[in-house]
Design an enzyme around this catalytic site. Sequence first.
Site, PDB file in Angstrom:
ATOM      1  N   HIS A  86     -15.336   4.044   7.173  1.00 23.19           N
ATOM      2  CA  HIS A  86     -13.954   4.501   7.003  1.00 23.19           C
ATOM      3  C   HIS A  86     -13.955   5.364   5.743  1.00 23.19           C
ATOM      4  O   HIS A  86     -14.723   5.082   4.809  1.00 23.19           O
ATOM      5  CB  HIS A  86     -12.991   3.356   6.717  1.00 23.19           C
ATOM      6  CG  HIS A  86     -12.859   2.346   7.802  1.00 23.19           C
ATOM      7  ND1 HIS A  86     -13.727   1.308   7.953  1.00 23.19           N
ATOM      8  CD2 HIS A  86     -11.928   2.213   8.767  1.00 23.19           C
ATOM      9  CE1 HIS A  86     -13.352   0.574   8.985  1.00 23.19           C
ATOM     10  NE2 HIS A  86     -12.266   1.102   9.495  1.00 23.19           N
ATOM     11  N   ASP A  96     -14.096   3.209   2.756  1.00 26.24           N
ATOM     12  CA  ASP A  96     -15.300   2.395   2.518  1.00 26.24           C
ATOM     13  C   ASP A  96     -16.223   3.184   1.596  1.00 26.24           C
ATOM     14  O   ASP A  96     -16.950   2.620   0.789  1.00 26.24           O
ATOM     15  CB  ASP A  96     -16.102   2.137   3.798  1.00 26.24           C
ATOM     16  CG  ASP A  96     -15.339   1.365   4.848  1.00 26.24           C
ATOM     17  OD1 ASP A  96     -14.415   0.632   4.474  1.00 26.24           O
ATOM     18  OD2 ASP A  96     -15.675   1.508   6.037  1.00 26.24           O
ATOM     19  N   MET A 129     -20.809   7.965  13.275  1.00 26.84           N
ATOM     20  CA  MET A 129     -19.376   7.786  13.523  1.00 26.84           C
ATOM     21  C   MET A 129     -18.621   7.645  12.205  1.00 26.84           C
ATOM     22  O   MET A 129     -19.153   7.097  11.237  1.00 26.84           O
ATOM     23  CB  MET A 129     -19.183   6.525  14.383  1.00 26.84           C
ATOM     24  CG  MET A 129     -17.765   6.144  14.690  1.00 26.84           C
ATOM     25  SD  MET A 129     -17.011   5.043  13.468  1.00 26.84           S
ATOM     26  CE  MET A 129     -17.150   3.456  14.294  1.00 26.84           C
ATOM     27  N   GLU A 143      -9.640   2.717  19.935  1.00 24.09           N
ATOM     28  CA  GLU A 143     -10.008   1.288  19.969  1.00 24.09           C
ATOM     29  C   GLU A 143      -8.762   0.415  20.035  1.00 24.09           C
ATOM     30  O   GLU A 143      -7.920   0.452  19.142  1.00 24.09           O
ATOM     31  CB  GLU A 143     -10.826   0.956  18.715  1.00 24.09           C
ATOM     32  CG  GLU A 143     -11.215  -0.505  18.639  1.00 24.09           C
ATOM     33  CD  GLU A 143     -12.095  -0.810  17.429  1.00 24.09           C
ATOM     34  OE1 GLU A 143     -12.611   0.153  16.796  1.00 24.09           O
ATOM     35  OE2 GLU A 143     -12.257  -1.987  17.099  1.00 24.09           O
ATOM     36  N   LYS A 150      -6.603  -3.299  20.424  1.00 26.57           N
ATOM     37  CA  LYS A 150      -6.626  -4.697  19.975  1.00 26.57           C
ATOM     38  C   LYS A 150      -5.252  -5.279  20.287  1.00 26.57           C
ATOM     39  O   LYS A 150      -4.251  -4.605  20.065  1.00 26.57           O
ATOM     40  CB  LYS A 150      -6.924  -4.738  18.473  1.00 26.57           C
ATOM     41  CG  LYS A 150      -7.157  -6.127  17.923  1.00 26.57           C
ATOM     42  CD  LYS A 150      -7.560  -6.069  16.445  1.00 26.57           C
ATOM     43  CE  LYS A 150      -7.752  -7.455  15.880  1.00 26.57           C
ATOM     44  NZ  LYS A 150      -8.079  -7.446  14.453  1.00 26.57           N
ATOM     45  N   GLU A 209     -13.922  -2.811  22.022  1.00 26.39           N
ATOM     46  CA  GLU A 209     -14.599  -3.845  21.226  1.00 26.39           C
ATOM     47  C   GLU A 209     -14.625  -5.170  21.979  1.00 26.39           C
ATOM     48  O   GLU A 209     -13.595  -5.639  22.470  1.00 26.39           O
ATOM     49  CB  GLU A 209     -13.912  -4.026  19.861  1.00 26.39           C
ATOM     50  CG  GLU A 209     -14.563  -5.179  19.095  1.00 26.39           C
ATOM     51  CD  GLU A 209     -14.035  -5.396  17.694  1.00 26.39           C
ATOM     52  OE1 GLU A 209     -13.957  -4.415  16.936  1.00 26.39           O
ATOM     53  OE2 GLU A 209     -13.722  -6.549  17.358  1.00 26.39           O
ATOM     54  N   HIS A 214     -12.042  -7.795  20.803  1.00 24.95           N
ATOM     55  CA  HIS A 214     -10.627  -7.486  21.023  1.00 24.95           C
ATOM     56  C   HIS A 214     -10.202  -7.749  22.467  1.00 24.95           C
ATOM     57  O   HIS A 214      -9.134  -8.306  22.708  1.00 24.95           O
ATOM     58  CB  HIS A 214     -10.336  -6.037  20.629  1.00 24.95           C
ATOM     59  CG  HIS A 214     -10.566  -5.778  19.174  1.00 24.95           C
ATOM     60  ND1 HIS A 214     -10.459  -4.543  18.613  1.00 24.95           N
ATOM     61  CD2 HIS A 214     -10.887  -6.621  18.154  1.00 24.95           C
ATOM     62  CE1 HIS A 214     -10.717  -4.618  17.313  1.00 24.95           C
ATOM     63  NE2 HIS A 214     -10.981  -5.871  17.018  1.00 24.95           N
ATOM     64  N   ASP A 261     -18.081  -1.096  20.363  1.00 22.94           N
ATOM     65  CA  ASP A 261     -18.163  -2.064  19.264  1.00 22.94           C
ATOM     66  C   ASP A 261     -18.657  -3.396  19.821  1.00 22.94           C
ATOM     67  O   ASP A 261     -17.947  -4.081  20.561  1.00 22.94           O
ATOM     68  CB  ASP A 261     -16.789  -2.256  18.605  1.00 22.94           C
ATOM     69  CG  ASP A 261     -16.500  -1.183  17.554  1.00 22.94           C
ATOM     70  OD1 ASP A 261     -17.333  -0.257  17.410  1.00 22.94           O
ATOM     71  OD2 ASP A 261     -15.442  -1.271  16.902  1.00 22.94           O
ATOM     72  N   ASP A 320      -9.276 -12.618  15.336  1.00 25.34           N
ATOM     73  CA  ASP A 320     -10.391 -11.686  15.548  1.00 25.34           C
ATOM     74  C   ASP A 320     -11.592 -12.148  14.729  1.00 25.34           C
ATOM     75  O   ASP A 320     -11.638 -11.963  13.518  1.00 25.34           O
ATOM     76  CB  ASP A 320      -9.933 -10.289  15.109  1.00 25.34           C
ATOM     77  CG  ASP A 320     -10.981  -9.226  15.341  1.00 25.34           C
ATOM     78  OD1 ASP A 320     -11.836  -9.416  16.220  1.00 25.34           O
ATOM     79  OD2 ASP A 320     -10.931  -8.197  14.649  1.00 25.34           O
ATOM     80  N   ASP A 330     -14.963 -11.371  15.064  1.00 26.83           N
ATOM     81  CA  ASP A 330     -16.048 -10.414  14.789  1.00 26.83           C
ATOM     82  C   ASP A 330     -17.384 -11.118  14.566  1.00 26.83           C
ATOM     83  O   ASP A 330     -18.104 -10.839  13.603  1.00 26.83           O
ATOM     84  CB  ASP A 330     -15.700  -9.544  13.558  1.00 26.83           C
ATOM     85  CG  ASP A 330     -14.551  -8.583  13.839  1.00 26.83           C
ATOM     86  OD1 ASP A 330     -14.349  -8.213  15.006  1.00 26.83           O
ATOM     87  OD2 ASP A 330     -13.847  -8.207  12.879  1.00 26.83           O
ATOM     88  N   ASP A 341     -19.865  -4.204  15.305  1.00 26.40           N
ATOM     89  CA  ASP A 341     -18.655  -4.321  14.485  1.00 26.40           C
ATOM     90  C   ASP A 341     -18.385  -5.795  14.226  1.00 26.40           C
ATOM     91  O   ASP A 341     -17.473  -6.393  14.796  1.00 26.40           O
ATOM     92  CB  ASP A 341     -17.464  -3.658  15.178  1.00 26.40           C
ATOM     93  CG  ASP A 341     -16.316  -3.483  14.206  1.00 26.40           C
ATOM     94  OD1 ASP A 341     -16.553  -3.652  12.998  1.00 26.40           O
ATOM     95  OD2 ASP A 341     -15.188  -3.204  14.640  1.00 26.40           O
TER      96      ASP A 341
END
Length: 392
Positions: free
Chosen positions: A59, A62, A93, A186, A188, A222, A225, A250, A260, A262, A292
Amino acid sequence: MARPDRFVPTPKDKFTFGLWTVGNIGRDPFGGPTRPALSPAEVVDLLGEVGGVYGVNFHDNDLIPIDASEAQAGRIKQEFQAALKRTGLKVPMATTNLFSDPVFKDGAFTSNDRAVRAYAIQKTMKAMELGAEFGAKVYVFWGGREGTDTLASKDPVQAALWFRQAMDFLCEYNLDRKFGYKFALEAKPNEPRGNLFFPVSGSYLGFIAGLKHPEMVGLNPEFAHETMAGISFVQVVGEALAAKKLFHIDLNDQEPGRFDQDLRFGSVNYKQAFFLAKLLIDYGYSGPKHFDSHAYRSSDRADVIEFARGSMRSWKILEDKVAQFNADKEIQSLLARIVREDAALARISGKFTKGNAQALLNYSFDRQAMTDRPLPYEKLDQLVFDLIMGVR
Ligand code: GLT
Ligand code: MN
Ligand code: MN
């Protein structure tokens, strides 16, 4: 001599991680960090240590904190670039953080405030530039806070139109700046908002058709999700492939009916993971496979490395199992018996013409014979279990 390990990944496998995934510090809504924060360059070095990784995604924030000065940004980018160079990692990405900063408390592209919506578009334009600087070709949109906590707060029709306006704007910008991005949406169902807009990938498939540049936009489904929404991830990905919209994926894992999680890919739903691998292999998906996910909050640095290695290893083992499934004579002969063709019916029902329609209307079906045909799915499913468990 010891046999070489067949499950060791190489960059050819196109496995990727995010700065936010292996860099996750183990914070949750009930407790603070359990691991020290790593700089972007340190995350890249950690992935280098993991070995066999193809790329790292980010991101905007990030990489560059939202309030960094030009000078700080320049320094971080330099260090990051140097780390990419020494590890050979790519950046396939990039995406925008439109959820962490308090300004997005009521959403970004669907905020009720025009200024926030415009700022979200501006932030994305800048983040697209940043991603392009590092060679990213896929641009992900996860609408973190696009949704509501109370239905009284937002007109959902208006929100969908605002979202469309933003995507149309950014597609044109992508063309104008010649970034060459493919956009991947994406979905969710909830979290962090009570109800998120476009809760499942299917919602986005419908949405894409109404855009000005539908060819530029696809999906980033994902595992966690769709599982949160109680649906089969394998079927979702199948629909994305049928629509030629699987632009990115993902991979992780999830227990149904939870927040979530992950979780590490392959750690919960072995069967979904197996059939997912089979689907991507059988249909020749060649894009990045992005994990992810993050390590358990209880993990330390060494265990984070195990988490990353394990994610890839599980995929490689599943690849092996898929090859076994596809070569298994008993399984394949069962499948051949189950899937029936009929040349005459294929001709008259496969494609509409006035003649075919008349022929189909005139055709007489034997319902009893059709009903009586055996479908030994119990047998098939048990063979799959034996195969996955390694006793076949
Ligand atoms: C966040 C989210 C993920 C998204 C990332 C991309 S951010 O970690 O939980 O599912 O893919 O925005
Ligand atoms: Mn998730
Ligand atoms: Mn994701």
